[in-house]
Design a protein around this motif. Structure first.
Motif, short mmCIF file in Angstrom:
data_model
loop_
_atom_site.label_atom_id
_atom_site.label_comp_id
_atom_site.label_asym_id
_atom_site.label_seq_id
_atom_site.Cartn_x
_atom_site.Cartn_y
_atom_site.Cartn_z
N GLY A 131 33.57 46.51 30.09
CA GLY A 131 34.96 46.53 29.70
C GLY A 131 35.28 45.39 28.74
N ASN A 132 36.17 45.66 27.79
CA ASN A 132 36.61 44.65 26.83
C ASN A 132 38.13 44.55 26.86
N ASN A 133 38.66 43.35 26.91
CA ASN A 133 40.10 43.11 27.01
C ASN A 133 40.71 43.73 28.27
N SER A 134 39.94 43.66 29.33
CA SER A 134 40.42 43.93 30.69
C SER A 134 41.02 45.32 30.93
N PRO A 135 40.26 46.41 30.70
CA PRO A 135 40.74 47.69 31.24
C PRO A 135 40.75 47.60 32.76
N SER A 136 41.63 48.34 33.41
CA SER A 136 41.76 48.24 34.86
C SER A 136 41.26 49.50 35.53
N PHE A 137 41.06 49.41 36.84
CA PHE A 137 40.65 50.56 37.63
C PHE A 137 41.85 51.06 38.44
N VAL A 138 42.10 52.35 38.37
CA VAL A 138 43.22 52.98 39.06
C VAL A 138 42.70 54.17 39.86
N GLU A 139 43.59 54.79 40.62
CA GLU A 139 43.18 55.95 41.41
C GLU A 139 42.71 57.08 40.50
N GLY A 140 41.57 57.68 40.83
CA GLY A 140 40.99 58.74 40.02
C GLY A 140 41.53 60.10 40.36
N ILE A 141 40.78 61.13 39.99
CA ILE A 141 41.26 62.50 40.19
C ILE A 141 41.26 62.89 41.66
N ASP A 142 40.45 62.22 42.48
CA ASP A 142 40.44 62.47 43.92
C ASP A 142 40.80 61.19 44.65
N GLU A 143 41.46 61.31 45.78
CA GLU A 143 41.77 60.14 46.60
C GLU A 143 40.47 59.46 47.01
N GLY A 144 40.46 58.17 46.89
CA GLY A 144 39.25 57.41 47.22
C GLY A 144 38.36 57.16 46.02
N SER A 145 38.60 57.88 44.92
CA SER A 145 37.84 57.64 43.70
C SER A 145 38.66 56.79 42.75
N GLN A 146 38.00 56.27 41.73
CA GLN A 146 38.69 55.44 40.75
C GLN A 146 38.46 55.95 39.34
N ALA A 147 39.35 55.54 38.44
CA ALA A 147 39.26 55.87 37.03
C ALA A 147 39.52 54.60 36.24
N ILE A 148 39.23 54.63 34.95
CA ILE A 148 39.48 53.48 34.09
C ILE A 148 40.78 53.71 33.33
#
Length: 306
Positions: free
Chosen positions: A104-121
């Protein structure tokens, strides 16, 4: 949902959870007479055995209720030719054996993904955040790119940097609410504004949508790049781009095979203008660098939410 149909306060609690793939929130609570409370049970399929068969016990002072929980893990679908697969579950690593990891560059974050318990950028327009892979994962003559995204708006989605003057190529952007894929250095430098966008259903509604690009050069049609777009498992449009096969065989003129790094998010320079990134979120980014997936395979990935 736990409902208190009695006349006094209900004190409840959940029994011990032995399976590490399950989490229960909250584990206990107090419910006034006539009120109710929702208990959230989350299953992490990436941390479970092939099958799960267990019981969640909810009890108060007098009564116990057993809730059966059964599930099967998501086996990875359409694995043939899978080159890179970024799940973005808390890291930027490639989930395939190729281990083509990014950062990651300039701090992309992790958020809830398409399924509960998963993450996305999630990318920030303000921070100009990006995801970088220091290898050219998308400049193949036969290519499929598959991913889930949300919160799209006009701007850069991803592109490839060429070894020739760090020129932008294989750019995937949104322009006036429509997706646009332009391959060569020449067209990105001089003709980007004249190149067509895809026609597709609305994907700027704040919901998760599955996007797949299936592209080949000099195969479907001579001297052309042919790119098919699928949205939510359905084929929606095709665009073509004139590409000279003889120039592609000349190192100084080629675009295919000249990439040095892949960048998702952030700003990109196209047609000597800066196109900003967006606040989009991306999940389950796949690249097949030797295969054009079939419509059925695209649908399998969509149905599996992978």
């Amino acid at each position: 949902t736990i409902s208190n149909i009695g006349k006094s306060e209900l004190n409840w609690n959940a029994g011990e959870i032995k399976e590490s793939c399950l989490s229960v929130t909250p584990m206990e609570g107090k419910i006034a007479a006539g009120e109710s409370q929702t208990v959230k049970v989350v299953l992490d399929r990436n941390n479970m055995e092939e099958e799960l068969n267990t019981v969640l016990t909810i009890s108060d002072e007098n009564t116990k209720k057993n809730i059966s929980i059964t599930a099967q893990s998501h086996s990875l679908v359409v694995t043939q030719g899978l080159y890179t697969y970024y799940k973005f579950d808390g890291d930027f690593n490639d989930a395939t054996e190729n281990a083509i990891n990014g950062f990651g560059n300039n701090s992309p974050s992790f958020v809830e993904g398409i399924d509960e318990g998963s993450q996305a950028i999630k990318f920030s327009l303000t921070n100009n955040s990006s995801f970088i892979v220091p290898k050219p994962i998308t400049d193949s003559r036969t290519l499929t790119v598959s991913f889930w995204g949300k919160d799209f708006s006009d701007g850069n989605i991803f592109y490839l940097v060429s070894s020739h003057d760090n020129a932008s190529m294989f750019t995937f952007t949104m322009s006036n609410g429509s997706l646009k894929f332009v391959t060569t250095r020449y067209y990105n430098e001089y003709q980007y504004s004249n190149k067509p966008t895809f026609t597709h259903p609305t994907i700027t509604d704040g919901k998760w949508h599955h996007i797949a690009l299936v592209s080949d050069f000099n195969v479907t049609e001579n001297s052309k790049t042919t790119t098919l777009l699928y949205v939510d498992g359905v084929f929606v449009d095709t665009v073509t781009e004139d590409v000279n096969p003889f120039e592609e065989g000349t190192p100084s003129q080629a675009s295919y095979g000249t990439g040095i790094k892949f960048i998702m998010g952030g700003n990109v320079t196209i047609e000597r203008k800066t196109i900003n990134g967006t606040n989009m979120s991306i999940d389950n980014f796949r690249v097949y660098n030797t295969r054009c997936l079939s419509a059925n395979e695209i649908k399998q990935i969509y149905d599996a939410r992978q």
